[in-house]
Design an enzyme around this catalytic site. Sequence first.
Site, PDB file in Angstrom:
ATOM      1  N   HIS A 160       0.850  -1.193   0.000  1.00 10.82           N
ATOM      2  CA  HIS A 160       0.000   0.000   0.000  1.00 10.82           C
ATOM      3  C   HIS A 160       0.886   1.243   0.000  1.00 10.82           C
ATOM      4  CE1 HIS A 160       0.787   0.584   4.276  1.00 10.82           C
ATOM      5  NE2 HIS A 160       0.343  -0.627   4.546  1.00 10.82           N
ATOM      6  N   HIS A 210       4.184   1.263   2.171  1.00 12.41           N
ATOM      7  CA  HIS A 210       5.306   0.485   1.624  1.00 12.41           C
ATOM      8  C   HIS A 210       5.870   1.170   0.378  1.00 12.41           C
ATOM      9  CE1 HIS A 210       2.507  -2.735   3.302  1.00 12.41           C
ATOM     10  NE2 HIS A 210       3.536  -2.737   4.135  1.00 12.41           N
ATOM     11  N   CYS A 262       2.224  -8.923  21.299  1.00 12.29           N
ATOM     12  CA  CYS A 262       1.352  -8.461  20.206  1.00 12.29           C
ATOM     13  C   CYS A 262       1.691  -9.269  18.968  1.00 12.29           C
ATOM     14  CB  CYS A 262       1.526  -6.968  19.927  1.00 12.29           C
ATOM     15  SG  CYS A 262       0.646  -6.476  18.418  1.00 12.29           S
ATOM     16  N   CYS A 322       2.721  -6.990  15.924  1.00  9.36           N
ATOM     17  CA  CYS A 322       4.103  -6.489  15.919  1.00  9.36           C
ATOM     18  C   CYS A 322       5.120  -7.612  16.022  1.00  9.36           C
ATOM     19  CB  CYS A 322       4.359  -5.546  17.084  1.00  9.36           C
ATOM     20  SG  CYS A 322       3.314  -4.116  17.109  1.00  9.36           S
ATOM     21  N   CYS A 339      -1.939  -2.862  22.507  1.00 11.77           N
ATOM     22  CA  CYS A 339      -0.744  -2.520  21.734  1.00 11.77           C
ATOM     23  C   CYS A 339      -0.877  -1.069  21.266  1.00 11.77           C
ATOM     24  CB  CYS A 339      -0.637  -3.442  20.526  1.00 11.77           C
ATOM     25  SG  CYS A 339       0.505  -2.795  19.283  1.00 11.77           S
ATOM     26  N   HIS A 393      -1.192  -1.171  17.188  1.00 10.18           N
ATOM     27  CA  HIS A 393      -2.353  -1.805  16.552  1.00 10.18           C
ATOM     28  C   HIS A 393      -3.657  -1.568  17.308  1.00 10.18           C
ATOM     29  CE1 HIS A 393       0.969  -4.050  14.688  1.00 10.18           C
ATOM     30  NE2 HIS A 393       0.158  -4.117  13.663  1.00 10.18           N
ATOM     31  N   LYS A 408      -2.799   6.230  11.118  1.00 10.71           N
ATOM     32  CA  LYS A 408      -1.770   5.562  10.318  1.00 10.71           C
ATOM     33  C   LYS A 408      -2.416   4.655   9.268  1.00 10.71           C
ATOM     34  CE  LYS A 408       1.956   2.213  10.521  1.00 10.71           C
ATOM     35  NZ  LYS A 408       2.526   1.064  11.224  1.00 10.71           N
ATOM     36  N   LYS A 452      -2.955  -2.069   7.243  1.00  9.74           N
ATOM     37  CA  LYS A 452      -3.951  -3.102   6.995  1.00  9.74           C
ATOM     38  C   LYS A 452      -4.831  -3.305   8.228  1.00  9.74           C
ATOM     39  CE  LYS A 452      -4.628  -7.757   5.431  1.00  9.74           C
ATOM     40  NZ  LYS A 452      -4.038  -9.031   5.105  1.00  9.74           N
TER      41      LYS A 452
HETATM   42  O1  ME8 Z   1       7.601  -4.126   9.911  1.00 12.39           O
HETATM   43  N1  ME8 Z   1       3.462   5.218   6.577  1.00 12.39           N
HETATM   44  O2  ME8 Z   1       7.093  -5.044   7.857  1.00 12.39           O
HETATM   45  P1  ME8 Z   1       5.808  -4.205   7.413  1.00 12.39           P
HETATM   46  C1  ME8 Z   1       4.746   5.128   6.205  1.00 12.39           C
HETATM   47  N2  ME8 Z   1       8.664  -7.065   8.322  1.00 12.39           N
HETATM   48  N3  ME8 Z   1       5.376   3.961   6.004  1.00 12.39           N
HETATM   49  C2  ME8 Z   1       4.688   2.827   6.182  1.00 12.39           C
HETATM   50  C3  ME8 Z   1       3.342   2.851   6.581  1.00 12.39           C
HETATM   51  C4  ME8 Z   1       2.723   4.114   6.775  1.00 12.39           C
HETATM   52  N4  ME8 Z   1       1.453   4.253   7.111  1.00 12.39           N
HETATM   53  N5  ME8 Z   1       2.924   1.580   6.675  1.00 12.39           N
HETATM   54  C5  ME8 Z   1       3.978   0.779   6.338  1.00 12.39           C
HETATM   55  C6  ME8 Z   1       7.777  -4.954   9.041  1.00 12.39           C
HETATM   56  N6  ME8 Z   1       5.051   1.531   6.035  1.00 12.39           N
HETATM   57  C7  ME8 Z   1       8.889  -5.948   9.159  1.00 12.39           C
HETATM   58  C8  ME8 Z   1      10.187  -5.246   8.836  1.00 12.39           C
HETATM   59  S1  ME8 Z   1      12.827  -5.216   8.510  1.00 12.39           S
HETATM   60  C9  ME8 Z   1      14.100  -6.206   8.940  1.00 12.39           C
HETATM   61  C10 ME8 Z   1      11.404  -6.108   8.973  1.00 12.39           C
HETATM   62  C11 ME8 Z   1       6.370   1.037   5.597  1.00 12.39           C
HETATM   63  O3  ME8 Z   1       5.272  -4.930   6.221  1.00 12.39           O
HETATM   64  C12 ME8 Z   1       7.481   1.574   6.469  1.00 12.39           C
HETATM   65  O4  ME8 Z   1       8.685   1.446   5.787  1.00 12.39           O
HETATM   66  O5  ME8 Z   1       4.909  -3.966   8.558  1.00 12.39           O
HETATM   67  C13 ME8 Z   1       7.446   0.625   7.620  1.00 12.39           C
HETATM   68  O6  ME8 Z   1       8.623   0.667   8.402  1.00 12.39           O
HETATM   69  C14 ME8 Z   1       7.281  -0.683   6.903  1.00 12.39           C
HETATM   70  O7  ME8 Z   1       6.409  -0.361   5.793  1.00 12.39           O
HETATM   71  C15 ME8 Z   1       6.704  -1.776   7.748  1.00 12.39           C
HETATM   72  O8  ME8 Z   1       6.440  -2.859   6.889  1.00 12.39           O
END
Ligand code: ME8
Length: 648
Positions: free
Chosen positions: A22, A25, A130, A133, A147, A150, A299, A302
Amino acid sequence: MTDRARTFYLTTPIYYVNDRPHLGHAYTTILADTMARYRRLAGDDVWFLTGTDEHGDKIAQAAAKAGITPQQLADRNSAAFRDAWRQLGIEYSDYIRTTEARHTTVVQAILQKLWDAGEIYLGKYGGHYCFGCERFYTEKEIVDGKCPDHQTPLTWIEEENYFFKMSKYQAWLIETVERQPDLIRPERYRNEILGFLREPLQDLSISRPKSRLTWGIPLPFDDTYVTYVWFDALINYVSALGGPGAPRFERYWPHAQHVIAKDIVKPHAIYWPCMLKAAGIDLYRHLNVHGYWTLGGRKISKSVGNLVEALALKDKYGNDAFRYFVLREMVFGLDADFSEEALVSRLNADLANDLGNLVARVTTLIANVGGGSVPATEGRFARGGEAAFGGDLKGDFEKSRGNVDAAMEEFAFHRALAAIWDFIGAVNRYVDTTQPWARPSNDMARGQRDHALYHLGQSLWCLGLVLEPFLPEAARKIRHALGHTGDPKLGDAEWGRLAPGTRVQKLSGLFPRIEAKDQSDLTYGATRTSRRPPAGQSGPAVLATIDDFSKVDLRVAEVLTAEPVPKSKKLLKLTVSLGSEQRTLVAGIAEHYAPADLVGKKVVVVANLEPAQLMGIESNGMVLAGSTEGKLAVLTLDRDLPPGTKIT
Ligand code: ME8
């Protein structure tokens, strides 16, 4: 360019495969791509890594819900991320999946090394967990029993697990973060971590018993356990390079920089440095942290269920426009609230008006007035510096370049773009002051016009290069219009590199204006307003038949020159191209448009109107415009069509 290292290793987080990509990401990945492109353009040796995080409870639960195996879920969604990045033009060097053998091998090697060194022990633990997380929360962090991220209830979990002796690195970590002020940036996140480190650091549970979770990397020293997903995931940054000792690792790891959002600062700023230290691997160079994209203040995620689809926005507005908006709108480090209305207004103001019109004006001027190629400038206009006639565009560009470099050094993408737009503003003003469309009355004036066109050509050339990381498609079109088809290099963004005599192609419609005909065109953040006609206006008084309408010959016309009609406040004299012929028209629009604003524009004219004499000039046609309450707008095209095209 500053004296920074010329080798650069940049990573995004690896995204969980329980989600589809989304806006959040996409933002992180786009900004990493922009940075990677910028450093490649500067000639640096760049490695850019992204990928997917595929183990853990969260994935196992999502797979169970979908009635498929975790591996099937991972395969499907990892491919969805990869496809999204392809569609968004992301040029990563490598894509890591934590289910790949090259990753599990390195994770197990590091675990074994830590076990052998006595850095890991078996202990008992109970805590509030959680699943969203994938981590335990301390009493202090919990908000209303939930949390904080979330806002879902936490689960109390008690079990025997393996622990990494993280607490013993607390003093070292504090000292390291204090000694390197730019290790975690912007500063607010560094302060947050230093604040957190004022409390005693706990050891980190790094395993999950297989009785509870099987979807993970088995511990090499006890196969009744799998590795905790964060301990597994963080190692991707190292395993993707082949791990310690591998040539790619030795080349890039010393220059590692991570980009993440603020949700995962703690694992990256606390667990990861301690893990690296214990494994005898040098610390990364910088942790760059951005804020959240929010929708209505919440924020985007999902679990909140307020997803903004990046691909839909890209399809609707174009890749460059979407990219520009997210990079320009968010102040790196702070949250930004997403609004499609803001996107449309930035697109229209910055891209369609400032940049798109400039490119159309300059290429059209060179094509029409300058005879189709970049003119040479004579020395006499450069006497007293390049500022001699019209202003010092070269100086403006150099200043902008310096500001872009400084901003990019700090991941301040919004500032870098603002600095480029300062220059675009200066070039637009230069067109207005030098008026190169006016017919020169003598040699001196002709020389000045050529001088102006030369500098305008150099300006576009430089823009075609510096814009590459931010607007890759538009920048390529600009370079192509100037005959530059090779690999772009930042070092070529210099005055004088566009040789006099180079053929220039007209380039209009680079960013068409978006007219939100109705607020319902906006999918996100739209506020509905009624569209009743303004008071005092009524519907048409006479009904016209289709035959009446077909008598009028409407054509697309391109404005070649525009100049005020002497002694008239209202009239402008225009020369327009109708494709096969040129016409002179007089239009009563001088109070609403500067001549410079019209040159290069495609307008609509009535081509079969009886000629009329206005202030002694014969006008052969009429430009269509609408006006209300003192406002006037000339009809233009929403998409490019060749001059002469009949409008039906
Ligand atoms: O945390 N605003 O994966 P994730 C800005 N797998 N950036 C956002 C966002 C938002 N609302 N939502 C997501 C994880 N992101 C772990 C990471 S790393 C070794 C493991 C982006 O799928 C942002 O970069 O939950 C955030 O840090 C990341 O997606 C979290 O992705």
